[in-house]
Design an enzyme around this catalytic site. Structure first.
Site, PDB file in Angstrom:
ATOM      1  N   HIS A 226     102.505  45.841  14.016  1.00 60.84           N
ATOM      2  CA  HIS A 226     102.766  44.893  15.085  1.00 60.84           C
ATOM      3  C   HIS A 226     102.850  43.459  14.565  1.00 60.84           C
ATOM      4  CE1 HIS A 226     101.628  43.142  19.208  1.00 60.84           C
ATOM      5  NE2 HIS A 226     102.714  43.852  19.425  1.00 60.84           N
ATOM      6  N   LYS A 228     104.202  39.971  12.835  1.00 68.77           N
ATOM      7  CA  LYS A 228     105.434  39.175  12.801  1.00 68.77           C
ATOM      8  C   LYS A 228     105.236  38.066  11.781  1.00 68.77           C
ATOM      9  CE  LYS A 228     105.157  40.771  17.259  1.00 68.77           C
ATOM     10  NZ  LYS A 228     103.924  41.240  17.929  1.00 68.77           N
ATOM     11  N   ASP A 233     110.758  30.979   0.625  1.00 69.53           N
ATOM     12  CA  ASP A 233     110.600  30.238  -0.637  1.00 69.53           C
ATOM     13  C   ASP A 233     109.169  29.785  -0.913  1.00 69.53           C
ATOM     14  OD1 ASP A 233     113.276  30.554  -1.131  1.00 69.53           O
ATOM     15  OD2 ASP A 233     113.856  28.507  -0.606  1.00 69.53           O
ATOM     16  N   HIS A 403     103.498  36.343  26.972  1.00 70.69           N
ATOM     17  CA  HIS A 403     103.309  37.226  25.816  1.00 70.69           C
ATOM     18  C   HIS A 403     102.444  36.556  24.745  1.00 70.69           C
ATOM     19  CE1 HIS A 403     104.864  39.738  22.321  1.00 70.69           C
ATOM     20  NE2 HIS A 403     104.555  40.651  23.202  1.00 70.69           N
ATOM     21  N   LYS A 405      99.434  35.240  22.504  1.00 70.70           N
ATOM     22  CA  LYS A 405      98.145  35.786  22.079  1.00 70.70           C
ATOM     23  C   LYS A 405      97.335  34.651  21.444  1.00 70.70           C
ATOM     24  CE  LYS A 405     101.404  39.236  21.060  1.00 70.70           C
ATOM     25  NZ  LYS A 405     101.367  40.039  22.201  1.00 70.70           N
ATOM     26  N   ASP A 410      86.112  25.485  22.389  1.00 66.04           N
ATOM     27  CA  ASP A 410      85.464  24.176  22.306  1.00 66.04           C
ATOM     28  C   ASP A 410      86.382  23.058  21.815  1.00 66.04           C
ATOM     29  OD1 ASP A 410      83.163  25.280  23.265  1.00 66.04           O
ATOM     30  OD2 ASP A 410      82.129  25.381  21.332  1.00 66.04           O
TER      31      ASP A 410
END
Length: 485
Positions: A226, A228, A233, A403, A405, A410
């Site tokens: 899952h 990404k 470079d 979507h 996450k 604090d």
């Protein structure tokens, strides 16, 4: 004739029951670390014997996990030990001179020991909260590549943005740039078999993580990659929630606007993403790739943001990303802000959130109003009834699909990455998050969260109590299935 058919039916049913009994016995003996999931599967096998067996073929298969990932775990341990141990020990002794860093010593130490996540404090972070900005920056970075492009996505679509990015990769490969693209066999299952032919002909390389046994059919729902990640470079890297597809640009009729969070990193944290990519590449491609110096930047970076790249998955000894979430929640003293598309916590996260709120911490949870997985959506909604009495404020995002996450604590520390706040991300998927230690970056993310609140409906106790019987029934069924969702 009817009697013969009935006897055949009984025989088939007997065979199914025997198979289910064998599966049940095996689960009891081999799934002891996750009793909630074991009970859920036992119930399905008992009440839906034929359907339960088929569901287990798709969603279960935990019994094979240790055998499946033995080789990968050995490779990870070897490379992490040889390449990181000396540097990790050095960092552990020298990085905590400032009061700010001493405050988060225990969290940094946790990640260092559980997954060898090296800490670096020379990073620059750029935050993207919509697809237009993210993909524009990503394509500009790809166009600038002169040495290599390493790209890894759960979903890569055969649509306008997917073909546009693929065309850039093809051009770069033709120019002699090293191009490697890793995609997941379930998330990208709809790709045509010849989709990457031109890229390969021009010198590019592709690999599929757990490819389907036959085109467009993949029985392995668990253990998906899952992550990404894009590295260009060794100068820039991207990590976050966006996959490659037109829906992430808000072009889906079903979801409309797509709200997500992605970051671009310039700094030494890129090297940790590089190690993660190379290990995944070796496992998926079955081809050895050396950890050559050309893939790891030694140039001094001018940033000041502290970052740890934390990865976890079914091959990990510890649930490192989840443990990081848990640590953030339990150490927060003022506020915890959470955005997640799927909220199916295990008991430890659920209890930590309730205790934090009861202790006076301002805990706010935001998840989408529009579901893309109905069982997961109703399971998420079922937990709200436990959060509200503890004083946790819960919101549904109405503008489109949320979507993102993100977890913020604090105004000082944040986590941005691929892991949802659900059991699948904690135990069954390969995930990677950036834990960020920088008030300026965290406050930028916090500002985005507060702006999103303007597009939300708060679920008060009064609103929650007005749920219909049908909604309550959906919640109850989904909640029982939550350990295996």
């Amino acid at each position: 004739m009817k009697g013969g058919v009935f006897i055949l039916y009984l025989k088939i049913l007997g065979v199914i029951l025997i198979i289910n009994l064998i599966l049940a016995i095996l689960m009891v003996f081999f799934e002891r670390r996750n009793p909630a999931a074991t009970w859920a599967w036992l119930m399905i096998l008992l009440f839906l014997p034929a359907v339960g067996f088929i569901l287990y073929l798709f969603l279960g298969q935990n019994l094979r996990r240790h055998k499946t990932f033995t080789l990968k775990e050995e490779e990870d341990r070897f490379h992490r030990t040889v390449l990181m141990q000396e540097e990790a020990l050095e960092h552990d002794n020298t990085l905590f001179s400032s009061p700010f860093m001493r405050q988060f010593y225990h969290m940094i130490h946790l990640h260092l020991l559980s997954c060898k996540a090296l800490y670096s404090q020379d990073n620059e972070i750029e935050v993207y909260t919509d697809g237009q900005e993210k993909f524009k920056s990503l394509m500009n970075s790809l166009q600038s590549a002169t040495k290599y492009i390493h790209m890894q996505y759960y979903i890569f679509r055969n649509d306008q943005i997917g073909r546009k990015i693929l065309h850039i990769l093809e051009q770069k490969a033709a120019q002699g740039v090293e191009v490697r693209l890793l995609y997941d066999g379930m998330g990208s299952i709809a790709l045509p078999r010849n989709f990457f032919n031109t890229l390969k002909q021009r010198g590019g390389h592709t690999a599929c993580f757990f490819p389907p046994f036959v085109p467009y059919i993949n029985l392995r729902v668990n253990y998906r990659n899952h992550r990404k990640i894009t590295i260009v470079d060794g100068k820039e890297a991207f990590i976050g929630g966006f996959n490659v597809g037109d829906e992430y640009l808000g072009k889906s009729r079903r979801f409309g606007f797509w709200r997500d969070t992605h970051i671009k990193i310039k700094g030494s944290a890129i090297n940790e993403l590089q190690r993660r990519f190379l290990l995944d590449w070796r496992f998926a491609s079955k081809k050895k790739i050396e950890f050559e110096e050309k893939y790891f930047s030694k140039a001094p970076f001018q940033g000041k943001t502290g970052v740890q790249i934390v990865a976890s998955g079914p091959d990990s000894k510890w649930t490192s990303v989840k443990d990081g979430y848990f640590k953030m929640i339990t150490t927060a003293r003022q506020k915890i802000y959470i955005q997640t598309p799927y909220f199916v916590p295990d008991e430890s996260i659920l209890q930590a959130l309730k205790i934090a709120a009861l202790s006076g911490v301002d805990v706010r949870l935001m998840f989408p109003c529009k579901p893309d997985h109905l069982f997961v959506y109703w399971a998420s909604y079922s937990y709200i009834g436990e959060l509200l009495p503890a004083g946790i404020r819960c919101y549904t995002y109405n503008k489109g699909f949320l979507h993102s996450k993100v977890m913020l604590a604090d105004g000082l520390v944040a986590s941005v990455g691929t892991a949802n706040l659900d059991i699948r991300s904690f135990h069954l998927n390969f995930e990677v998050n950036a834990f960020i230690y920088d008030p300026e970056v965290v406050q930028q993310l916090e500002k985005s969260f507060e702006d999103d609140l303007k597009e939300c409906t708060e679920i008060t106790q009064e609103i929650y109590n007005q749920r219909s019987l049908i909604v309550k029934w959906k919640e109850s069924i989904s909640r029982l299935l939550s350990p295996i969702l």
